[in-house]
Design a protein around this motif. Sequence first.
Motif, mmCIF file in Angstrom:
data_model
loop_
_atom_site.group_PDB
_atom_site.id
_atom_site.type_symbol
_atom_site.label_atom_id
_atom_site.label_comp_id
_atom_site.label_asym_id
_atom_site.label_seq_id
_atom_site.Cartn_x
_atom_site.Cartn_y
_atom_site.Cartn_z
ATOM 1 N N THR A 76 0.965 -0.842 -0.224
ATOM 2 C CA THR A 76 -0.217 0.112 -0.242
ATOM 3 C C THR A 76 1.386 1.396 -0.264
ATOM 4 O OG1 THR A 76 -0.545 0.315 2.588
ATOM 5 C CG2 THR A 76 -1.096 -1.173 1.348
ATOM 6 N N LEU A 77 2.516 1.146 -0.710
ATOM 7 C CA LEU A 77 3.180 2.394 -0.393
ATOM 8 C C LEU A 77 2.611 2.666 -1.864
ATOM 9 C CD1 LEU A 77 5.282 3.718 0.894
ATOM 10 C CD2 LEU A 77 7.067 1.875 0.254
ATOM 11 N N GLU A 78 1.993 3.865 -1.875
ATOM 12 C CA GLU A 78 1.990 5.289 -3.173
ATOM 13 C C GLU A 78 3.130 5.293 -3.560
ATOM 14 O OE1 GLU A 78 -0.334 4.706 -4.869
ATOM 15 O OE2 GLU A 78 -1.541 3.638 -4.200
ATOM 16 N N ALA A 79 3.276 5.823 -4.684
ATOM 17 C CA ALA A 79 4.390 6.486 -5.150
ATOM 18 C C ALA A 79 4.634 7.867 -3.771
ATOM 19 C CB ALA A 79 4.609 6.937 -6.713
ATOM 20 N N GLU A 80 3.512 8.742 -4.083
ATOM 21 C CA GLU A 80 3.667 10.224 -2.570
ATOM 22 C C GLU A 80 4.017 9.842 -1.949
ATOM 23 O OE1 GLU A 80 0.503 9.718 -6.178
ATOM 24 O OE2 GLU A 80 0.695 8.524 -4.502
ATOM 25 N N MET A 81 4.047 8.942 -1.226
ATOM 26 C CA MET A 81 4.416 8.403 0.256
ATOM 27 C C MET A 81 6.135 8.137 -0.073
ATOM 28 S SD MET A 81 3.257 6.509 3.243
ATOM 29 C CE MET A 81 2.318 7.178 3.888
ATOM 30 N N LYS A 82 6.245 7.029 -1.300
ATOM 31 C CA LYS A 82 8.079 6.715 -1.044
ATOM 32 C C LYS A 82 9.133 8.258 -1.171
ATOM 33 C CE LYS A 82 7.308 2.647 -3.968
ATOM 34 N NZ LYS A 82 7.526 1.230 -5.137
ATOM 35 N N PHE A 83 8.034 8.993 -1.828
ATOM 36 C CA PHE A 83 9.406 10.594 -1.949
ATOM 37 C C PHE A 83 9.437 10.935 -0.425
ATOM 38 C CE2 PHE A 83 8.749 9.907 -6.582
ATOM 39 C CZ PHE A 83 9.992 10.037 -7.184
ATOM 40 N N ALA A 84 8.666 10.996 0.185
ATOM 41 C CA ALA A 84 8.236 11.665 1.393
ATOM 42 C C ALA A 84 9.353 10.945 2.361
ATOM 43 C CB ALA A 84 6.757 12.070 1.692
ATOM 44 N N LEU A 85 9.116 9.731 2.582
ATOM 45 C CA LEU A 85 10.158 9.094 3.475
ATOM 46 C C LEU A 85 11.018 9.354 3.244
ATOM 47 C CD1 LEU A 85 7.304 5.542 3.967
ATOM 48 C CD2 LEU A 85 7.678 7.816 5.560
ATOM 49 N N ALA A 86 11.515 8.606 1.677
ATOM 50 C CA ALA A 86 13.105 9.019 0.968
ATOM 51 C C ALA A 86 13.529 10.428 2.213
ATOM 52 C CB ALA A 86 12.885 9.072 -0.493
ATOM 53 N N LEU A 88 7.222 -9.119 -7.950
ATOM 54 C CA LEU A 88 8.326 -8.744 -6.462
ATOM 55 C C LEU A 88 9.258 -8.106 -6.333
ATOM 56 C CD1 LEU A 88 7.842 -12.747 -5.237
ATOM 57 C CD2 LEU A 88 6.632 -10.963 -4.464
ATOM 58 N N ALA A 89 10.037 -8.075 -8.221
ATOM 59 C CA ALA A 89 11.469 -7.136 -7.982
ATOM 60 C C ALA A 89 11.447 -5.677 -7.377
ATOM 61 C CB ALA A 89 11.882 -7.937 -8.926
ATOM 62 N N ILE A 90 10.279 -5.269 -8.227
ATOM 63 C CA ILE A 90 9.588 -3.492 -7.966
ATOM 64 C C ILE A 90 9.409 -3.771 -6.616
ATOM 65 C CG2 ILE A 90 7.911 -2.096 -8.756
ATOM 66 C CD1 ILE A 90 7.724 -3.740 -11.312
ATOM 67 N N TYR A 91 8.322 -4.588 -5.926
ATOM 68 C CA TYR A 91 7.803 -4.766 -4.304
ATOM 69 C C TYR A 91 9.059 -5.078 -3.405
ATOM 70 C CZ TYR A 91 5.286 -6.737 -0.022
ATOM 71 O OH TYR A 91 4.758 -6.834 0.724
ATOM 72 N N TYR A 92 9.657 -5.389 -3.122
ATOM 73 C CA TYR A 92 10.891 -5.208 -2.300
ATOM 74 C C TYR A 92 11.627 -4.264 -2.593
ATOM 75 C CZ TYR A 92 9.118 -9.760 -1.258
ATOM 76 O OH TYR A 92 8.902 -10.815 -0.781
ATOM 77 N N ASP A 93 12.296 -3.582 -3.805
ATOM 78 C CA ASP A 93 12.909 -2.825 -4.211
ATOM 79 C C ASP A 93 12.438 -1.168 -3.271
ATOM 80 O OD1 ASP A 93 15.107 -1.323 -5.302
ATOM 81 O OD2 ASP A 93 13.672 -0.019 -5.609
ATOM 82 N N GLY A 94 10.300 -1.052 -3.616
ATOM 83 C CA GLY A 94 9.731 0.180 -2.789
ATOM 84 C C GLY A 94 10.086 0.366 -1.354
ATOM 85 N N MET A 95 10.264 -0.915 -0.983
ATOM 86 C CA MET A 95 10.416 -1.136 0.550
ATOM 87 C C MET A 95 11.616 -0.442 1.002
ATOM 88 S SD MET A 95 9.713 -4.669 1.779
ATOM 89 C CE MET A 95 8.396 -5.394 1.167
ATOM 90 N N LYS A 96 12.356 0.019 0.241
ATOM 91 C CA LYS A 96 12.968 0.176 1.089
ATOM 92 C C LYS A 96 13.941 1.203 1.640
ATOM 93 C CE LYS A 96 16.408 -2.720 -2.125
ATOM 94 N NZ LYS A 96 17.842 -2.097 -3.347
ATOM 95 N N VAL A 97 12.974 2.741 1.689
ATOM 96 C CA VAL A 97 11.916 4.017 2.239
ATOM 97 C C VAL A 97 12.042 3.564 3.986
ATOM 98 C CG1 VAL A 97 12.151 4.548 0.015
ATOM 99 C CG2 VAL A 97 10.537 3.707 1.279
ATOM 100 N N LEU A 98 11.685 2.271 3.975
ATOM 101 C CA LEU A 98 11.042 2.261 5.230
ATOM 102 C C LEU A 98 11.874 1.844 6.223
ATOM 103 C CD1 LEU A 98 7.937 0.162 4.076
ATOM 104 C CD2 LEU A 98 7.476 2.044 4.903
ATOM 105 N N GLN A 99 12.850 3.043 6.752
ATOM 106 C CA GLN A 99 13.441 2.539 7.559
ATOM 107 C C GLN A 99 13.112 2.536 9.586
ATOM 108 O OE1 GLN A 99 16.907 2.195 6.391
ATOM 109 N NE2 GLN A 99 16.135 2.337 4.433
ATOM 110 N N LYS A 100 12.234 3.641 9.692
ATOM 111 C CA LYS A 100 12.042 4.231 11.398
ATOM 112 C C LYS A 100 10.335 4.103 11.403
ATOM 113 C CE LYS A 100 16.372 7.604 10.452
ATOM 114 N NZ LYS A 100 16.246 8.754 10.921
ATOM 115 N N GLU A 101 10.457 3.815 12.993
ATOM 116 C CA GLU A 101 9.153 3.634 13.254
ATOM 117 C C GLU A 101 8.179 4.281 12.781
ATOM 118 O OE1 GLU A 101 6.212 4.062 16.525
ATOM 119 O OE2 GLU A 101 6.809 5.761 15.386
#
Length: 339
Positions: free
Chosen positions: A22-32, A60-73
Motif C-alpha cells: 500500500t506504499l504509494e509513490a507519493e509516500m515513497k518520495f516523502a519517506l525518502a 516482486l522485484a519492484i515490490y521489494y525495491d520499493g520498501m527500502k524507504v521504510l527505515q524507522k518506526e
Amino acid sequence: MDLTDFIRGMPKSENHVHLEGTLEAEMKFALAKRNGMDLPFADVAAMKASYVYHDLPSFLAIYYDGMKVLQKEPDFYDLTYAYLAKAASQNVIYTEMFFDPQEHLKRGVAMADVIGGITRARHDAEQALGIRSQLILCFVRDLSAESAMEALDAALPFKADLVGVGLDSDEAGNPPEKFREHFAKARAHGLKVTAHCDVDQIDTLQNLRTVLTDLSLDRIDHGGNIVQSPELVAIAKERGIYFTVCPTFSGTLRRTEEVPVDIVRAMLDAGLNVTISSDDPAYMGSEYMDDVLIRAVERSALTREDLITIARNGFESAWLPEADKAAMVARLDAYVNAA
C-alpha cells in the motif's frame, strides 16, 4: 440503488492486503526525503511508470525495491495509518494486514520499530476512524527457512500485537512444507496460520493439497487453481476453508487453460467460501476495496447476492471472537435490509 453505490456503502472487511503493497509513490518520495535517501526517479509519474511486471517474480522485484524507504518506526506508522484511512473511507470496518519483516530486518531495521509503528497506527486509526485491524506476519518463502525462524523468534515478544502468520513471495521451489516447523511454533504460541497458494504456479495443486490435508492451515490466500481439482474442492468445502482472492493480480487461470477461467466466478460456482481483497493496491493502479469490487461486478458477473455473500464471508473468515464476527455480520445485514 445500483451495484456501484451498493458497494460503496456496504460495510466490508479486507483480509488479504500487504502493508508494504500500500506504499504509494507519493509516500515513497516523502519517506525518502525524511530519511535522506535518493530515489532513481524524477517524480511520482516516472516512478509509477516503472511499475511494469508480467509475472510474480517481476512484480516482486519492484515490490521489494520499493520498501527500502521504510527505515524507522514513524515510517511504519505513516504507512499503516495511510492505508487504514483509505480503507475506512471505503467503509472497510475490519482488516487483517500482512507485513514482511524479513525484508526489513535484513536492512537493519529493528522488529520493535516495525511492529511498534504498525501497532501505534492501528490503535490511533481505530480511535479516530473506527476501523478495527489485526496484523499477520508473513514469511518470505524464497528466503531461507532459518531467516524465517529468526523473524518469528524476533516477533514473538510482540505476539500480543499479532493474530497469525502467513507465507508469501515466490512459490517456485518453496513449497509450504518448508515452513512446517514455523507454522507449528506459531500455533503453539496461539497464532493462526495461512499461506499463499498463488495462481498458475508450478506444483500449485500439490501445494494446495499440502496446506489442506497435511498442514491443515486455517485459511488459504489466492488458491484459484483449486477449481481444477474436484477432490480438493470437496476437501475445502468439508473443512469450511475460506479463500482470500485478489482478482486485480490473480483473477484468471491461464497457464493450463485454453480459455482463461475467471477465478472468482468459478470458485463461487463451485460453492467455495470466497472473500475479495486488494492485495498490493499501490502497485496495481491504486485500486482499493471499492475499486476491486466494482471491477469484479463486470469481470466476474457478480450479482447483488454474490456481493453480499462475499462480504459476509469476509467477516465470517476473520480471526476474531465469534461474538465480534456476529456483530459485524449484523451490521452488514442491517445495511442490506435498508439499501
